[in-house]
Scaffold this motif. Structure first.
Motif, PDB file in Angstrom:
ATOM      1  N   PRO A   1       0.808  -1.213   0.000  1.00  0.00           N
ATOM      2  CA  PRO A   1       0.000   0.000   0.000  1.00  0.00           C
ATOM      3  C   PRO A   1       0.844   1.269   0.000  1.00  0.00           C
ATOM      4  O   PRO A   1       1.995   1.275   0.455  1.00  0.00           O
ATOM      5  CB  PRO A   1      -0.777  -0.111   1.318  1.00  0.00           C
ATOM      6  CG  PRO A   1       0.160  -0.860   2.225  1.00  0.00           C
ATOM      7  CD  PRO A   1       0.897  -1.830   1.336  1.00  0.00           C
TER       8      PRO A   1
ATOM      9  N   THR B   1       0.015   5.996   4.316  1.00  0.00           N
ATOM     10  CA  THR B   1      -1.159   6.737   4.762  1.00  0.00           C
ATOM     11  C   THR B   1      -0.736   7.668   5.887  1.00  0.00           C
ATOM     12  O   THR B   1      -0.147   7.238   6.875  1.00  0.00           O
ATOM     13  CB  THR B   1      -2.260   5.785   5.259  1.00  0.00           C
ATOM     14  OG1 THR B   1      -2.556   4.834   4.226  1.00  0.00           O
ATOM     15  CG2 THR B   1      -3.530   6.553   5.597  1.00  0.00           C
TER      16      THR B   1
ATOM     17  N   THR C   1      -8.347  10.049   2.781  1.00  0.00           N
ATOM     18  CA  THR C   1      -8.705   8.651   2.971  1.00  0.00           C
ATOM     19  C   THR C   1     -10.214   8.459   2.806  1.00  0.00           C
ATOM     20  O   THR C   1     -11.002   9.377   2.981  1.00  0.00           O
ATOM     21  CB  THR C   1      -8.258   8.169   4.358  1.00  0.00           C
ATOM     22  OG1 THR C   1      -8.550   9.180   5.328  1.00  0.00           O
ATOM     23  CG2 THR C   1      -6.774   7.890   4.386  1.00  0.00           C
TER      24      THR C   1
ATOM     25  N   ARG D   1      -3.735   9.581   1.713  1.00  0.00           N
ATOM     26  CA  ARG D   1      -2.740   8.680   1.137  1.00  0.00           C
ATOM     27  C   ARG D   1      -1.824   9.493   0.221  1.00  0.00           C
ATOM     28  O   ARG D   1      -2.285  10.287  -0.591  1.00  0.00           O
ATOM     29  CB  ARG D   1      -3.414   7.547   0.360  1.00  0.00           C
ATOM     30  CG  ARG D   1      -4.070   6.532   1.271  1.00  0.00           C
ATOM     31  CD  ARG D   1      -4.552   5.297   0.523  1.00  0.00           C
ATOM     32  NE  ARG D   1      -4.995   4.275   1.450  1.00  0.00           N
ATOM     33  CZ  ARG D   1      -6.214   4.216   1.991  1.00  0.00           C
ATOM     34  NH1 ARG D   1      -7.103   5.139   1.666  1.00  0.00           N
ATOM     35  NH2 ARG D   1      -6.529   3.262   2.836  1.00  0.00           N
TER      36      ARG D   1
ATOM     37  N   ASP E   1      -1.932   3.821   9.387  1.00  0.00           N
ATOM     38  CA  ASP E   1      -2.905   3.173   8.508  1.00  0.00           C
ATOM     39  C   ASP E   1      -4.311   3.685   8.800  1.00  0.00           C
ATOM     40  O   ASP E   1      -4.654   4.009   9.945  1.00  0.00           O
ATOM     41  CB  ASP E   1      -2.861   1.663   8.702  1.00  0.00           C
ATOM     42  CG  ASP E   1      -3.894   0.945   7.872  1.00  0.00           C
ATOM     43  OD1 ASP E   1      -3.710   0.872   6.648  1.00  0.00           O
ATOM     44  OD2 ASP E   1      -4.901   0.477   8.446  1.00  0.00           O
ATOM     45  N   GLU E   2      -5.141   3.733   7.764  1.00  0.00           N
ATOM     46  CA  GLU E   2      -6.499   4.248   7.946  1.00  0.00           C
ATOM     47  C   GLU E   2      -7.293   3.416   8.940  1.00  0.00           C
ATOM     48  O   GLU E   2      -8.088   3.949   9.728  1.00  0.00           O
ATOM     49  CB  GLU E   2      -7.227   4.300   6.608  1.00  0.00           C
ATOM     50  CG  GLU E   2      -8.598   4.955   6.720  1.00  0.00           C
ATOM     51  CD  GLU E   2      -9.356   5.021   5.404  1.00  0.00           C
ATOM     52  OE1 GLU E   2     -10.412   5.672   5.367  1.00  0.00           O
ATOM     53  OE2 GLU E   2      -8.890   4.411   4.417  1.00  0.00           O
TER      54      GLU E   2
ATOM     55  N   THR F   1      -7.777  -0.960   4.036  1.00  0.00           N
ATOM     56  CA  THR F   1      -7.090  -0.720   5.298  1.00  0.00           C
ATOM     57  C   THR F   1      -6.385  -1.992   5.742  1.00  0.00           C
ATOM     58  O   THR F   1      -6.561  -3.054   5.149  1.00  0.00           O
ATOM     59  CB  THR F   1      -8.089  -0.321   6.395  1.00  0.00           C
ATOM     60  OG1 THR F   1      -8.895  -1.473   6.728  1.00  0.00           O
ATOM     61  CG2 THR F   1      -9.013   0.807   5.940  1.00  0.00           C
TER      62      THR F   1
END
Length: 452
Positions: free
Chosen positions: A190, A193, A211, A219, A239-240, A440
């Motif tokens: 990914p 974030t 996000t 992001r 991270d979200e 996520t």
């Protein structure tokens, strides 16, 4: 002849050499691939292209390590454990270049031979050349077809998606036919974030795409340190899913007045978000962490918060609390776990973890949740969070602890409070985020209100 002299004579390039050195840290010393890569690149001074090559070479090799070991075994006629560990890492790197990167065959083979000669010894150059040429005789799909010829459906799924069988089995138990998509999502690296520190920065300052679910994040590809708010401590990397579970705890209403607690705060992402939300509510966050080096990371992440209700960092054992029972209005228990929900960010974890690890972890998780419930005052709210979907670390922990609790505990409608579609688990009293559904990490959350 010294190793560096051989390196110059053989022509091993700096990027592959650095990737090899990082991989040795991961496989021999237990380092985390992402952290070791970041540190090595910060010290190496490579240009952006070579830095990207190193990052993909390390993370991709770690992610598919189990698959590559089986391919190397088939190509060499030897079990991976019978090969020198240093040579095995060279062969893993070469296999990744041959099967998963756009590196010409001759370049990948020649570079592998040069790397082996420089770091293992001239005598293994011929073996390295022979094995990598046999690897190159098939593409990855053909190798997968060969490896799965005699496997059952579960074994074939695990091999296709590059996971140990026991992890694939848990995904199938939870998701059924959706398991393959979920496992495949673990193989997609990914973009970073970012998250604001509430009250200190705005999302627009993150210079990325907002996000999908969290109102605090964005992001943004590239180096997070390029963003001024991150350098200044007014924003961070999170991270979200981690943002969402912290925000859900903060938003639960009603709750009694009083300080908030982050029971296992390291490395500090949730603590930094919770601290700003607590301050906005006129409360103070106490961030507790057992390990001293992680407590320092927490303190560093909270450094930009000052003044009234500024957060407090403690180095303390959450199972032997340094506070009285009933001291906190809201408690976050993001407990140590297998990390099976963050495999896309921690590529080596799937091969490093074993089912036996659960036996040790679940006992600690029970003790920490029990401690969290005791720390909450009457009417207070507790969040139990893991970055894993595994039933033993999630639902079973909650049911066991609640059954043994001497104090009444109400399970809240966590999925509704989280506010993310298609996240309900166990009828909605808990919630599960998934990379393939929500983009996520695979965070589990259950929220409770402690009775009188």
């Amino acid at each position: 002849m010294m190793p560096h002299q051989r390196l110059r004579r053989r022509g091993a390039d700096p990027a592959r050499t650095l990737a090899y050195q990082v991989l040795r840290q991961v496989t021999a010393d237990g380092a985390y691939a992402n952290l070791a890569t970041h540190q090595a690149l910060a010290e190496a001074g490579l240009d952006a292209r070579d830095a990207g090559f190193v990052t993909e070479l390390v993370s991709g090799t770690c992610r598919l390590q189990g698959t590559y070991d089986r391919i190397i075994a088939a190509a060499s006629g030897r079990k991976p454990g019978s090969l020198q560990p240093e040579l095995l890492d060279v062969l893993r790197l070469g296999t990744h270049q041959l099967l998963s990167m756009r590196v010409p065959q001759h370049a990948a083979v020649d570079a592998g031979v040069e790397l082996a000669a420089a770091h293992v010894g001239e005598k293994v150059a011929g073996l390295t050349n022979a094995v990598l040429r046999k690897v190159a005789a098939r593409d990855l799909d053909a190798w997968i077809a060969e490896l799965t010829r005699h496997e059952d459906a579960l074994g074939a799924l695990a091999t296709r998606t590059h996971h140990p069988r026991w992890i694939a089995a848990e995904y199938v138990a939870l998701l059924g036919d959706e398991a393959e998509a979920a496992l495949a999502a673990n193989n997609v690296n990914p973009a970073p974030t970012l998250v604001v520190r509430p009250g200190l920065a705005e999302v627009a300052e993150l210079e990325g795409d907002p996000t999908r679910f969290s109102r605090f994040g964005a992001r943004r590809p590239g180096n997070p340190a390029d963003v001024p708010a991150v350098r200044e401590g007014r924003a961070g990397v999170q991270d979200e899913g981690s943002q969402l579970v912290a925000a859900a705890l903060a938003a639960v209403d009603p709750a009694p007045p009083g300080p908030w607690l982050d029971l296992c705060a390291g490395p500090g992402g949730k603590a930094a978000l919770l601290a700003g939300l607590a301050m906005a509510s006129g409360e103070t966050l106490v961030a507790s962490e057992l390990a001293e080096h992680r407590a320092r990371l927490v303190q560093q992440g909270l450094r930009a918060y000052t003044g009234a209700n500024a957060p407090v960092t403690l180095c303390a054992d959450g199972t032997r609390p340094a506070w009285a029972d009933g001291a906190f209005a809201k408690v976050m228990a993001d407990v140590p776990c297998t990390g099976l929900g963050a495999l896309r960010r921690r590529p080596e974890s799937r091969w490093r973890r074993r089912p036996a690890d659960l036996d040790e972890l679940v006992g600690l998780q029970r003790r920490l949740l029990t401690s969290a419930l005791r720390a909450a005052r009457p009417g207070g709210v507790v969040a139990y969070v893991t970055c894993s979907p595994h039933t033993r670390e999630t639902v079973e922990i909650v049911l066991d602890v609640l059954a043994a609790s001497a104090t009444p505990v109400e399970r809240l409608r966590t999925a509704d409070l989280l506010g993310v579609p298609d996240a309900a688990r166990e009828g909605g009293w808990s919630a599960q985020l998934w990379p393939h559904r929500h983009g996520t990490d695979g965070m589990f959350m259950a929220l409770f209100r402690v009775g009188h």
